[in-house]
Design a protein around this motif. Structure first.
Motif, PDB file in Angstrom:
ATOM      1  N   ARG A  88       0.831  -1.212   0.000  1.00  0.00           N
ATOM      2  CA  ARG A  88       0.000   0.000   0.000  1.00  0.00           C
ATOM      3  C   ARG A  88       0.863   1.259   0.000  1.00  0.00           C
ATOM      4  N   SER A  91       1.890   1.662  -3.680  1.00  0.00           N
ATOM      5  CA  SER A  91       0.779   2.083  -4.541  1.00  0.00           C
ATOM      6  C   SER A  91       0.237   3.462  -4.182  1.00  0.00           C
ATOM      7  N   GLY A  92       0.589   3.948  -2.993  1.00  0.00           N
ATOM      8  CA  GLY A  92       0.058   5.226  -2.533  1.00  0.00           C
ATOM      9  C   GLY A  92      -1.224   5.091  -1.741  1.00  0.00           C
ATOM     10  N   ASP A  93      -1.764   3.861  -1.643  1.00  0.00           N
ATOM     11  CA  ASP A  93      -3.012   3.652  -0.901  1.00  0.00           C
ATOM     12  C   ASP A  93      -2.839   3.875   0.593  1.00  0.00           C
ATOM     13  N   ILE A  94      -1.600   3.907   1.074  1.00  0.00           N
ATOM     14  CA  ILE A  94      -1.366   4.141   2.495  1.00  0.00           C
ATOM     15  C   ILE A  94      -1.906   5.507   2.916  1.00  0.00           C
ATOM     16  N   VAL A  96      -4.732   6.713   2.148  1.00  0.00           N
ATOM     17  CA  VAL A  96      -6.119   6.497   2.563  1.00  0.00           C
ATOM     18  C   VAL A  96      -6.151   6.010   4.015  1.00  0.00           C
ATOM     19  N   ASP A  97      -5.216   5.128   4.381  1.00  0.00           N
ATOM     20  CA  ASP A  97      -5.149   4.640   5.756  1.00  0.00           C
ATOM     21  C   ASP A  97      -4.888   5.778   6.735  1.00  0.00           C
ATOM     22  N   ARG A 100      -8.095   7.798   7.599  1.00  0.00           N
ATOM     23  CA  ARG A 100      -9.164   7.152   8.366  1.00  0.00           C
ATOM     24  C   ARG A 100      -9.089   7.567   9.836  1.00  0.00           C
ATOM     25  N   VAL A 265       2.126  10.995  -2.739  1.00  0.00           N
ATOM     26  CA  VAL A 265       1.267  10.270  -3.673  1.00  0.00           C
ATOM     27  C   VAL A 265       1.299  10.998  -4.996  1.00  0.00           C
TER      28      VAL A 265
END
Length: 268
Positions: A88, A91-94, A96-97, A100, A265
């Motif tokens: 993650r 991919s850069g999805d971290i 989003v984490d 949260r 990102v």
């Protein structure tokens, strides 16, 4: 506080349900662990028999129990780590984490506890039952020791997760961490008692291991559950695990806080 507990419970349940979908994998795991359990138990018993006495505090029954509890818990305690968080990060999805409202460490820990629950119920118990049918195993000397053993399993799951989580977060600096993960698996496999009980190693190896969290990931629960240690020694082992839970939590939160400042990102 109530919201956090409710959210954590839902995440644990989600992790549990996710793992129950892989039924064939569970059956394959039981079969593989049992076959290797037979081989490893035979080698351990031959070692004790050739010595003519207990080796490092292990007689025939405790050595067999060590092997079979170890095989049973392979699907419960994640000794080999994971790459989900590192993936993650790449991919850069971290990002989003980080947005949260729940701490990322708690989110992934809750899911891992749910995964471990499936491993304990659907994989560890059947594997251990097979071992008990084929070999004469030692057991904890009483209910207090058995309860400490179960607590030790939970703490081992948490210690293994926290170590792997911090390792995954190093991807915020290095991006590619496959080499670090391989080193973690190789060194950890030796120092956690996966291959041989730590008391069977030279004293200097045991001293090095005691300065790391690795024995808390497997050696300590196996010693308690096999009946090798009990009473004050078993309590001391659990206290050591609690110490490493605290240390690795602090380290993980520190790395997480520092890592937030490095997230980039692409395109946003």
């Amino acid at each position: 506080m109530t919201r956090v507990l409710r959210t954590t419970a839902l995440l644990v349940r989600s992790g549990f349900r996710q793992q129950t979908t892989y039924r064939l994998a569970l059956l394959a795991g039981i079969s593989t662990n049992s076959v290797f359990g037979i081989i490893r138990a035979a080698i351990a018993l031959a070692t004790v028999a050739s010595a003519g006495a207990a080796v490092g505090g292990y007689d025939a029954r405790t050595a067999a129990a060590f092997v079979w509890w170890g095989q049973a818990l392979l699907g419960t305690i994640n000794l080999w780590g994971f790459s989900l968080v590192a993936d993650r990060v790449r991919s850069g999805d971290i990002a989003v984490d980080f947005l949260r409202p729940v701490n990322p460490m708690l989110v992934y820990l809750a899911g891992d506890v749910g995964r471990a629950g499936v491993g304990l119920v659907a994989r560890a118990i059947p594997t251990l039952a097979i071992g008990a049918l084929l070999f004469d195993l030692a057991w904890p000397p009483g209910m207090p020791s058995a309860a400490l053993g179960l607590l030790s399993i939970l703490l081992a799951v948490v210690v293994a997760f926290l170590g792997a989580f911090s390792l995954n977060l190093s991807a915020l600096w290095f991006t590619e961490i496959r080499g670090l993960r391989l080193a973690w698996m190789v060194v950890g496999g030796v120092l956690c008692g996966l291959y041989l009980p730590l008391p069977w190693f030279p004293g200097w190896v045991q001293s090095v291991a005691s300065c790391t969290p690795f024995p808390s990931m497997l050696q300590h629960p196996l010693d308690i559950l096999s009946g090798r240690i009990a009473g004050a020694d078993a309590v001391s082992a659990v206290v050591s695990q609690l110490f490493w839970v605290l240390v690795l939590t602090v380290v993980g939160q520190w790395v997480l806080a520092r890592g937030r400042r490095r997230v980039e990102v692409q395109g946003g």
